[in-house]
Design a protein around this motif. Structure first.
Motif, PDB file in Angstrom:
ATOM      1  N   GLY B 100       0.788  -1.148  -0.206  1.00 32.72           N
ATOM      2  CA  GLY B 100      -0.513   0.056  -0.412  1.00 32.72           C
ATOM      3  C   GLY B 100       0.969   1.394  -0.303  1.00 32.72           C
ATOM      4  N   THR B 101       0.396   2.451  -0.790  1.00 33.96           N
ATOM      5  CA  THR B 101       1.196   3.498  -0.377  1.00 33.96           C
ATOM      6  C   THR B 101       0.031   4.682  -0.591  1.00 33.96           C
ATOM      7  N   TYR B 102       0.413   5.864  -0.251  1.00 33.77           N
ATOM      8  CA  TYR B 102      -0.243   6.904  -0.024  1.00 33.77           C
ATOM      9  C   TYR B 102       0.939   8.454   0.455  1.00 33.77           C
ATOM     10  N   SER B 103       0.243   9.238   0.183  1.00 37.36           N
ATOM     11  CA  SER B 103       1.530  10.728  -0.946  1.00 37.36           C
ATOM     12  C   SER B 103       1.161  11.687  -0.463  1.00 37.36           C
ATOM     13  N   VAL B 104       1.024  12.409   0.587  1.00 42.92           N
ATOM     14  CA  VAL B 104       1.125  13.736   1.000  1.00 42.92           C
ATOM     15  C   VAL B 104       1.124  15.420   0.440  1.00 42.92           C
ATOM     16  N   LEU B 105       1.521  14.663  -1.277  1.00 45.93           N
ATOM     17  CA  LEU B 105       2.164  15.815  -1.874  1.00 45.93           C
ATOM     18  C   LEU B 105       0.900  15.784  -2.959  1.00 45.93           C
ATOM     19  N   THR B 106       0.509  13.890  -3.347  1.00 45.33           N
ATOM     20  CA  THR B 106      -0.653  13.930  -4.218  1.00 45.33           C
ATOM     21  C   THR B 106      -1.988  13.625  -4.160  1.00 45.33           C
ATOM     22  N   LYS B 107      -2.128  13.618  -2.288  1.00 51.37           N
ATOM     23  CA  LYS B 107      -3.218  13.436  -1.824  1.00 51.37           C
ATOM     24  C   LYS B 107      -3.897  11.648  -1.986  1.00 51.37           C
ATOM     25  N   SER B 108      -3.235  11.616  -2.315  1.00 48.25           N
ATOM     26  CA  SER B 108      -3.353   9.836  -2.971  1.00 48.25           C
ATOM     27  C   SER B 108      -2.310   8.936  -2.820  1.00 48.25           C
ATOM     28  N   SER B 109      -3.024   7.868  -3.200  1.00 48.74           N
ATOM     29  CA  SER B 109      -1.817   6.750  -3.304  1.00 48.74           C
ATOM     30  C   SER B 109      -0.953   6.284  -4.602  1.00 48.74           C
ATOM     31  N   SER B 110      -0.843   7.848  -5.444  1.00 47.73           N
ATOM     32  CA  SER B 110       0.428   7.918  -6.188  1.00 47.73           C
ATOM     33  C   SER B 110       1.541   8.050  -5.674  1.00 47.73           C
ATOM     34  N   LEU B 111       2.640   7.635  -5.963  1.00 47.51           N
ATOM     35  CA  LEU B 111       3.353   8.891  -5.116  1.00 47.51           C
ATOM     36  C   LEU B 111       4.096   9.815  -6.212  1.00 47.51           C
ATOM     37  N   VAL B 112       5.052  10.585  -5.353  1.00 44.34           N
ATOM     38  CA  VAL B 112       5.923  11.259  -6.790  1.00 44.34           C
ATOM     39  C   VAL B 112       6.872  10.468  -7.459  1.00 44.34           C
ATOM     40  N   ASN B 113       7.482  10.470  -8.795  1.00 48.40           N
ATOM     41  CA  ASN B 113       8.952   9.768  -8.441  1.00 48.40           C
ATOM     42  C   ASN B 113       9.494  10.876  -8.255  1.00 48.40           C
ATOM     43  N   PRO B 114      11.022   9.574  -7.584  1.00 49.75           N
ATOM     44  CA  PRO B 114      11.992  10.054  -6.122  1.00 49.75           C
ATOM     45  C   PRO B 114      12.705  10.880  -7.647  1.00 49.75           C
ATOM     46  N   TYR B 115      12.860  11.648  -8.910  1.00 47.40           N
ATOM     47  CA  TYR B 115      12.674  12.455  -9.852  1.00 47.40           C
ATOM     48  C   TYR B 115      12.886  13.825  -9.565  1.00 47.40           C
ATOM     49  N   ASN B 116      11.144  13.396  -9.964  1.00 49.07           N
ATOM     50  CA  ASN B 116      10.559  14.451  -8.921  1.00 49.07           C
ATOM     51  C   ASN B 116      10.438  15.385  -7.637  1.00 49.07           C
ATOM     52  N   ILE B 117      10.543  15.554  -7.440  1.00 50.22           N
ATOM     53  CA  ILE B 117      10.432  15.679  -5.930  1.00 50.22           C
ATOM     54  C   ILE B 117      11.575  16.702  -5.230  1.00 50.22           C
ATOM     55  N   ASP B 118      11.219  17.750  -4.516  1.00 51.75           N
ATOM     56  CA  ASP B 118      11.753  19.090  -4.077  1.00 51.75           C
ATOM     57  C   ASP B 118      12.766  18.114  -3.089  1.00 51.75           C
ATOM     58  N   VAL B 119      14.480  18.428  -3.729  1.00 54.53           N
ATOM     59  CA  VAL B 119      15.389  18.016  -2.721  1.00 54.53           C
ATOM     60  C   VAL B 119      16.575  19.542  -2.754  1.00 54.53           C
ATOM     61  N   LEU B 120      17.244  19.612  -1.528  1.00 54.83           N
ATOM     62  CA  LEU B 120      18.121  20.344  -1.567  1.00 54.83           C
ATOM     63  C   LEU B 120      19.243  18.942  -1.893  1.00 54.83           C
ATOM     64  N   ASP B 121      19.562  18.403  -1.739  1.00 56.51           N
ATOM     65  CA  ASP B 121      20.699  17.435  -2.264  1.00 56.51           C
ATOM     66  C   ASP B 121      20.698  15.788  -3.030  1.00 56.51           C
ATOM     67  N   GLU B 122      20.628  16.187  -4.332  1.00 55.05           N
ATOM     68  CA  GLU B 122      20.827  15.402  -5.050  1.00 55.05           C
ATOM     69  C   GLU B 122      20.546  13.515  -4.643  1.00 55.05           C
ATOM     70  N   GLN B 123      21.634  13.487  -3.948  1.00 50.07           N
ATOM     71  CA  GLN B 123      21.948  12.101  -3.166  1.00 50.07           C
ATOM     72  C   GLN B 123      20.357  11.475  -2.796  1.00 50.07           C
ATOM     73  N   ASP B 124      19.068  13.058  -1.702  1.00 53.03           N
ATOM     74  CA  ASP B 124      18.550  12.433  -1.417  1.00 53.03           C
ATOM     75  C   ASP B 124      17.530  11.710  -1.275  1.00 53.03           C
ATOM     76  N   ARG B 125      17.561  12.213  -3.390  1.00 56.53           N
ATOM     77  CA  ARG B 125      16.730  11.641  -3.714  1.00 56.53           C
ATOM     78  C   ARG B 125      16.042   9.572  -3.381  1.00 56.53           C
ATOM     79  N   SER B 126      17.160   9.211  -3.125  1.00 56.77           N
ATOM     80  CA  SER B 126      16.848   7.963  -2.412  1.00 56.77           C
ATOM     81  C   SER B 126      16.711   7.154  -0.989  1.00 56.77           C
ATOM     82  N   HIS B 127      16.802   8.243   0.415  1.00 56.65           N
ATOM     83  CA  HIS B 127      16.331   7.976   0.788  1.00 56.65           C
ATOM     84  C   HIS B 127      15.441   6.787   1.262  1.00 56.65           C
TER      85      HIS B 127
END
Lengths: 128, 364
Positions: B100-127
């Motif tokens: 199961g998944t949920y995202s506060v960004l989409t308010k749905s079960s659809s997750l925002v792709n790691p490459y489309n999230i806001d991060v200060l550091d590129e390496q954080d995408r994979s956290h």
């Protein structure tokens, strides 16, 4: 009377912009207003806590009641909008202007039937 | 933390043979098949591979002492919610794991792709993928092994700048998913009363009154990555009902970056940070890769996954009982004395998986 009260609150909050606080577990926690370009979101006023944590304050606040029988009374007194019930006895309200959020939350915090009240802070989530 | 590196495992050549460890558990039930995950022998934090340990000068006891329990229990039937920033949901080493998944960004079960999230550091995408890999990468012939490789995972995506309401929303979703354990490899250093109260309520009344196990790491120190005392900081990890986790390193001591304090409960391996990659935590990265990362973010999921095995062997354990077992079976490592079983730097010590499972079994 209500508008006079709100005007007084707005003047008070403007005059003390750099010496704000919120109440956490019964204690005053100082907040320092900061100018920031970090988040180009005019819906948020940014503050720093005593530990240097940046928090954003919008027009939204959270209030937990011991007893909700005076809920309508508070809505009228502070001219706040009931947005939703979040959890049992926990409500989200909105004030007419975000500059009022801290003051309204602080005033509500000291009411006998209120367990706590604080802004719906926006915080940076820190990966560890 | 900041140091991490994507690796191509096909280039990861070490003279380690066989992948078998010298764990000495005595089997009383039928064992599952041999662990086939190709990187298992490099996962020093889980078990000891003598060749790898020797080649990298790792303390003999730096792992969590699984004995043969990995081949008996894998968290089957246990639901673990992971609240984090993003997930490579199609990673082949997580195939079938995410229920199961949920995202506060989409308010749905659809997750925002790691490459489309806001991060200060590129390496954080994979956290989030890194953390999820440590909790529950599948046991197969791909990439890494994880402790709770048969648990059911629920991924809840947070926003980098999140309101109190959104935080509560994520914990509510975790409850709706029926989470037994909630892993939160993050923190704000400023938890509000509303969020704190809801976490306390879940930890006390959730899981049909037995209490959900909520796990937070203590964090990775100041700007120089030197661990700080967070006792007086209003942090999520300092909530009494939360299982608060610090990091140990390959010396089998508290990692220098690991925050500490009055409510620190236990340590688990988190990697060395300022050393060779092999001394960090090998886990899943984006695009079907593996990578190294370090920090208390990776100690917490080791504890969450260990708790999953404890609940698998004894589903009736309450949150208080599980926490007590974790503490009472922890190894008293380091050079600090323990008063009444704990100190502020090591908590109750470093978790010991085999002892914790044995005690959980004994309480059945």
């Amino acid at each position: 009377m209500k508008y006079l009260y709100l005007s007084a609150l707005m003047i008070a909050s403007t005059g003390c912009a750099n010496e704000s606080y919120y109440i956490n577990e019964g204690k005053k926690e100082p907040l320092t207003f900061i100018q920031t370009k970090e988040r180009s979101n005019s819906n948020l006023d940014m503050y720093k806590t005593k530990n240097g944590i940046k928090v954003g304050v919008s027009d939204s606040l959270l209030v937990k009641f011991y007893d909700t029988k005076n809920l309508e009374l508070y809505i009228k007194k502070y001219n706040i909008l009931h947005v939703k019930k979040v959890l049992p006895n926990l409500y989200e309200f909105k004030v007419m202007d975000k500059s009022l959020t801290l003051d309204v939350a602080n005033e509500l915090s000291v009411q006998k039937d209120v367990k706590y009240a604080h802004p719906n802070f926006v915080k940076k989530v820190r990966k560890r | 933390m900041k140091k991490l590196s994507l690796i191509a495992l096909s280039l990861f050549v070490l003279g380690c043979g066989g992948g078998g460890s010298s764990e000495d558990g005595k089997d009383t039930i039928v064992l599952k098949s041999k662990i086939a995950d190709p990187s298992y022998e490099y996962q020093w934090y889980l078990h000891r591979n003598d060749t790898f340990y020797s080649a990298n000068n790792i303390n003999y006891n730096a792992h969590i002492h699984p004995k043969d329990y990995f081949r008996k229990y894998r968290g089957k039937g246990i639901k673990i919610a992971i609240i984090d920033n993003s997930l490579d949901i199609s990673h082949y080493d997580l195939a079938g794991a995410i229920k199961g998944t949920y995202s506060v960004l989409t308010k749905s079960s659809s997750l925002v792709n790691p490459y489309n999230i806001d991060v200060l550091d590129e390496q954080d995408r994979s956290h989030g993928t890194n953390v999820t890999g440590v909790v529950g990468a599948r046991a197969n012939d791909d990439e890494i092994y994880s402790i709770a490789s048969e648990s059911s995972l629920y991924f809840l995506q947070y926003s980098e700048n999140m309101s109190e309401l959104e935080t509560i929303e994520l914990f509510k979703k975790a409850k709706e998913f029926g989470a037994d354990i909630i892993n939160c490899s993050w923190g704000t250093y400023d938890v509000s009363e509303s969020v704190k109260e809801y976490i306390q309520d879940l930890a006390t009344n959730g899981r049909d009154g037995k209490g959900v196990l909520v796990v937070f790491p203590t964090g990775n120190g100041d700007e120089q990555n030197i661990g700080i005392d967070v006792s007086d900081i209003n942090d999520e990890s300092m909530i009494k009902e939360v299982i608060s986790v610090g990091a140990s390193d390959t010396r089998n001591q508290k990692a220098s970056y690991s925050n500490y304090g009055q409510n620190l409960d236990v340590l688990a391996p988190g990697g060395d940070f300022d050393s060779e990659l092999e001394k960090d935590i090998l886990t899943l990265g984006l695009d079907n890769s593996s990578m190294y990362n370090s920090g208390t973010s990776f100690s917490a999921p080791i504890v969450s996954a260990t708790l999953a095995l404890m609940l698998e062997v004894n589903p009736n354990l309450t949150r208080v009982q599980a926490e007590d077992i974790l503490k009472s079976t922890a190894d008293k490592i380091g050079n600090f004395s323990y008063e009444n079983g704990r100190n502020n730097f090591y908590g109750y010590g470093k978790i010991n998986l085999s002892k914790a499972l044995k005690k959980s079994l004994d309480l059945r």
